[in-house]
Design an enzyme around this catalytic site. Structure first.
Site, PDB file in Angstrom:
ATOM      1  N   GLY A 144       0.833  -1.204   0.000  1.00 11.95           N
ATOM      2  CA  GLY A 144       0.000   0.000   0.000  1.00 11.95           C
ATOM      3  C   GLY A 144       0.863   1.248   0.000  1.00 11.95           C
ATOM      4  O   GLY A 144       1.995   1.239   0.482  1.00 11.95           O
ATOM      5  N   ARG A 174      -1.633   8.913   3.182  1.00 14.12           N
ATOM      6  CA  ARG A 174      -1.969   9.787   4.310  1.00 14.12           C
ATOM      7  C   ARG A 174      -0.785  10.052   5.244  1.00 14.12           C
ATOM      8  O   ARG A 174      -0.864  10.886   6.144  1.00 14.12           O
ATOM      9  CB  ARG A 174      -3.141   9.199   5.104  1.00 14.12           C
ATOM     10  CG  ARG A 174      -4.464   9.399   4.393  1.00 14.12           C
ATOM     11  CD  ARG A 174      -5.611   9.242   5.359  1.00 14.12           C
ATOM     12  NE  ARG A 174      -5.953   7.849   5.586  1.00 14.12           N
ATOM     13  CZ  ARG A 174      -6.467   7.377   6.729  1.00 14.12           C
ATOM     14  NH1 ARG A 174      -6.662   8.186   7.762  1.00 14.12           N
ATOM     15  NH2 ARG A 174      -6.769   6.109   6.848  1.00 14.12           N
ATOM     16  N   SER A 204      44.080  23.067  36.412  1.00 14.42           N
ATOM     17  CA  SER A 204      43.022  23.603  35.562  1.00 14.42           C
ATOM     18  C   SER A 204      43.587  24.215  34.287  1.00 14.42           C
ATOM     19  O   SER A 204      44.700  24.720  34.268  1.00 14.42           O
ATOM     20  CB  SER A 204      42.260  24.691  36.318  1.00 14.42           C
ATOM     21  OG  SER A 204      41.644  24.115  37.431  1.00 14.42           O
TER      22      SER A 204
HETATM   23  C1  UD1 Z   1      -8.498  -4.627   4.739  1.00 17.69           C
HETATM   24  C2  UD1 Z   1      -9.573  -5.702   4.735  1.00 17.69           C
HETATM   25  C3  UD1 Z   1     -10.631  -5.377   5.801  1.00 17.69           C
HETATM   26  C4  UD1 Z   1      -9.984  -5.224   7.154  1.00 17.69           C
HETATM   27  C5  UD1 Z   1      -8.885  -4.180   7.081  1.00 17.69           C
HETATM   28  C6  UD1 Z   1      -8.117  -4.120   8.377  1.00 17.69           C
HETATM   29  C7  UD1 Z   1      -9.701  -6.503   2.450  1.00 17.69           C
HETATM   30  C8  UD1 Z   1     -10.425  -6.427   1.175  1.00 17.69           C
HETATM   31  N1  UD1 Z   1     -10.177  -5.765   3.429  1.00 17.69           N
HETATM   32  O1  UD1 Z   1      -9.093  -3.382   4.404  1.00 17.69           O
HETATM   33  O2  UD1 Z   1     -11.595  -6.399   5.850  1.00 17.69           O
HETATM   34  O3  UD1 Z   1     -10.943  -4.853   8.133  1.00 17.69           O
HETATM   35  O4  UD1 Z   1      -7.938  -4.511   6.046  1.00 17.69           O
HETATM   36  O5  UD1 Z   1      -7.249  -3.032   8.324  1.00 17.69           O
HETATM   37  O6  UD1 Z   1      -8.742  -7.238   2.565  1.00 17.69           O
HETATM   38  N2  UD1 Z   1      -2.179  -3.975   0.519  1.00 17.69           N
HETATM   39  C9  UD1 Z   1      -1.311  -4.439  -0.438  1.00 17.69           C
HETATM   40  N3  UD1 Z   1      -1.705  -4.424  -1.742  1.00 17.69           N
HETATM   41  C10 UD1 Z   1      -2.931  -3.985  -2.128  1.00 17.69           C
HETATM   42  C11 UD1 Z   1      -3.810  -3.510  -1.128  1.00 17.69           C
HETATM   43  C12 UD1 Z   1      -3.416  -3.526   0.185  1.00 17.69           C
HETATM   44  O7  UD1 Z   1      -0.211  -4.856  -0.133  1.00 17.69           O
HETATM   45  O8  UD1 Z   1      -3.199  -4.022  -3.325  1.00 17.69           O
HETATM   46  C13 UD1 Z   1      -1.749  -3.996   1.918  1.00 17.69           C
HETATM   47  C14 UD1 Z   1      -1.667  -2.610   2.537  1.00 17.69           C
HETATM   48  O9  UD1 Z   1      -0.371  -2.097   2.389  1.00 17.69           O
HETATM   49  C15 UD1 Z   1      -2.020  -2.865   3.979  1.00 17.69           C
HETATM   50  C16 UD1 Z   1      -2.951  -4.062   3.906  1.00 17.69           C
HETATM   51  O10 UD1 Z   1      -2.720  -4.672   2.657  1.00 17.69           O
HETATM   52  O11 UD1 Z   1      -0.885  -3.250   4.726  1.00 17.69           O
HETATM   53  C17 UD1 Z   1      -4.401  -3.654   4.042  1.00 17.69           C
HETATM   54  O12 UD1 Z   1      -4.748  -2.725   3.080  1.00 17.69           O
HETATM   55  P1  UD1 Z   1      -5.689  -1.516   3.415  1.00 17.69           P
HETATM   56  O13 UD1 Z   1      -5.980  -0.813   2.154  1.00 17.69           O
HETATM   57  O14 UD1 Z   1      -5.152  -0.762   4.540  1.00 17.69           O
HETATM   58  O15 UD1 Z   1      -6.978  -2.255   3.991  1.00 17.69           O
HETATM   59  P2  UD1 Z   1      -8.393  -2.378   3.376  1.00 17.69           P
HETATM   60  O16 UD1 Z   1      -8.292  -3.059   2.050  1.00 17.69           O
HETATM   61  O17 UD1 Z   1      -9.063  -1.087   3.471  1.00 17.69           O
END
Ligand code: UD1
Ligand code: CA
Length: 458
Positions: free
Chosen positions: A9, A13, A406
């Site tokens: 990700g 933010r 000193s």
């Molecule tokens: C995800 C979960 C959600 C959970 C939440 C907890 C899914 C679809 N949803 O939400 O149910 O409550 O986490 O925080 O799985 N990441 C990648 N590649 C991507 C997308 C994300 O590596 O393509 C990684 C991000 O860096 C992060 C983690 O996966 O470490 C979660 O991604 P994030 O977008 O924060 O969570 P959600 O998808 O909103």
């Protein structure tokens, strides 16, 4: 067991050029916290999925993996099409016969104990999800149960009003029976509110395939808290520091205020250690029995032996302080400093790459660099070892029982013999013989009949 850490990700933010998972918490990158916890579970394979930040994440990961003996694999996810798509990138790296634990690189404080419970709940053939009942579940995936059994996960953005009322959330951390994983991931679609391939959709697939879906809960909500912004990073930092402070208190350390100590590494304390407010400990710091640390000190990779007192506003790095020594206030000990028993180092004294033997004192305004100082030596205020000629460094030796007047300069390489005395203001360029007074200042002179000039009247 396989561990896959999702860290692709972008962390928009965070408002930073540094990839989110490399931001430090307690002085250590978020991702390294997750990797360290994962390594404590002794996985057979560990794969980090990265995306943003170019080579920064994989090169950091290689550096940490080297120390553990396990090769940590990395896989690039580009573009980032969702958590399901992210896990797919790890498939070539993981062992199909062992379960796969999915962790997030931005969720740093999950404890190994909670993960072990989850792994145990999963056994070899169940899908296990780490879930939490959260008063405010907004934004998170909800655990949908029928007759108490988990049937699927629905994301906030796809949920009905009734589903949004569910308080049990998906932490995102799960253990998956790997032999089904490739098939489930290949079947994922992205027909949802975010147009992403959701890992969470494998839950409904497991249920359809008759694979049992179970859950485990962490001991505290902060264990599954993620970092998406500097605000959340600061909140988790405070939580982590409070956890460390609580553990220190439970082991008998006196903290004048558990909300005002920061440990960025490992702090080992003996019995009856007291730490005043505003102190920072980095790397490995060891404090012996009865040590007191005054307010606002910074100690880095340092050990302080039993009974020593460190007064406020000191900075130590790579130093060893002997028993019963008294240091500060305002003292600086730099790398390579080893102080013996009952050494006194006072205000505005800097010591670097030097040994100072028992009962010696430098109480005010001195620089002791590249020196070997014997026992019971007194170093007067304003004394400086001139260890550097602009090109090379040289050592100064001050033998036992010497007295340095000193404001002396000791131009290294030079030796002050045992029991020698240097007169105040001496610039020592040749060795001072043992037991004698050496003085380099010109003889004091008084001019008789001298008169102050007076202003000429115009
Ligand atoms: C995800 C979960 C959600 C959970 C939440 C907890 C899914 C679809 N949803 O939400 O149910 O409550 O986490 O925080 O799985 N990441 C990648 N590649 C991507 C997308 C994300 O590596 O393509 C990684 C991000 O860096 C992060 C983690 O996966 O470490 C979660 O991604 P994030 O977008 O924060 O969570 P959600 O998808 O909103
Ligand atoms: Ca998140």
């Amino acid at each position: 067991m396989n561990v896959v850490i999702l860290a692709a990700g972008m962390g928009k933010r965070m408002q930073s050029a540094l990839p989110k998972v490399l931001h430090p918490l307690a002085g250590k990158p978020l991702l390294q916290h997750v990797i360290d916890t994962a390594l404590s579970l002794e996985p057979s394979r560990l794969c980090v999925i990265y995306g943003h930040g170019g080579a920064a994440v994989p090169s950091a990961v290689q550096a940490w993996g080297g120390k553990s003996g396990l090769t940590i694999d990395t896989a690039l996810q580009q573009p980032q099409l969702g958590t399901g798509h992210a896990v797919m990138q790890a498939l070539p790296q993981i062992d199909a016969d062992a379960p796969t634990l999915v962790l997030y690189g931005d969720v740093p404080l999950t404890t190994a104990a909670s993960l072990r419970r989850l792994v145990e709940a999963a056994g070899s053939d169940k899908l296990a999800i780490l879930t939490v009942e959260q008063a405010n579940p907004f934004g998170l995936g909800r655990i949908v149960r029928e007759d108490g059994r988990i049937v699927r996960i629905v994301e906030e953005k796809d949920a009905t009003e009734a589903e949004r009322a569910i308080k049990e959330i998906n932490s995102g951390i799960m253990v998956i029976p790997t032999r089904y994983l490739a098939g489930w991931l290949q079947a994922l679609g992205n027909d949802n509110a975010q147009g992403e391939y959701y890992l969470t959709d494998i839950v409904a697939r497991a249920v359809a395939a008759g694979v049992p879906v179970v859950s485990a809960q962490p001991s505290a909500e902060w264990e599954v808290a993620g970092v998406n912004s500097k605000v959340q990073l600061a909140e988790l930092e405070r939580r982590h520091q409070l956890n460390i402070a609580t553990a220190l208190l439970e082991r008998g350390v006196t903290l004048l205020d558990p909300a005002r100590i920061d440990v960025r590494g490992e702090l080992l304390c003996g019995r009856d250690v007291t730490i005043d407010v505003g102190c920072v400990f980095e790397g490995r710091v060891a404090l012996g029995d009865g040590v007191t640390i005054g307010a606002n000190c910074v100690l880095v990779d340092t050990s302080v032996a039993a009974g020593a007192q460190v007064k406020p506003f000191c900075h130590f790095e790579g130093a060893v302080v002997g028993e019963q020594s008294v240091i500060g206030p305002y003292a600086r000990l730099r790398p390579g400093t080893t102080l013996g028993q009952d050494v006194h180092i006072g205000n505005f004294v800097e010591v670097k790459n030097s040994t100072v033997a028992a009962h010696s004192k430098a109480n005010h305004l001195a620089y002791v660099g590249d020196a070997d100082v014997g026992a019971r030596v007194n170093i007067g205020a304003g004394t400086i070892t001139c260890n550097y000629d602009g090109a090379n460094k040289f050592r100064t030796t001050i033998e036992d029982d010497a007295f340095i007047g000193s404001d002396s300069q000791l131009v290294a390489p030079v030796t002050v013999g045992k029991g020698a005395t240097l007169g105040a203001g001496t610039t020592l360029t040749k060795d001072a013989p043992a037991g004698k007074l050496t003085i380099s200042r010109p003889k004091q002179l008084t001019i008789e009949n001298w008169k102050r000039p007076v202003k000429v009247k115009k």
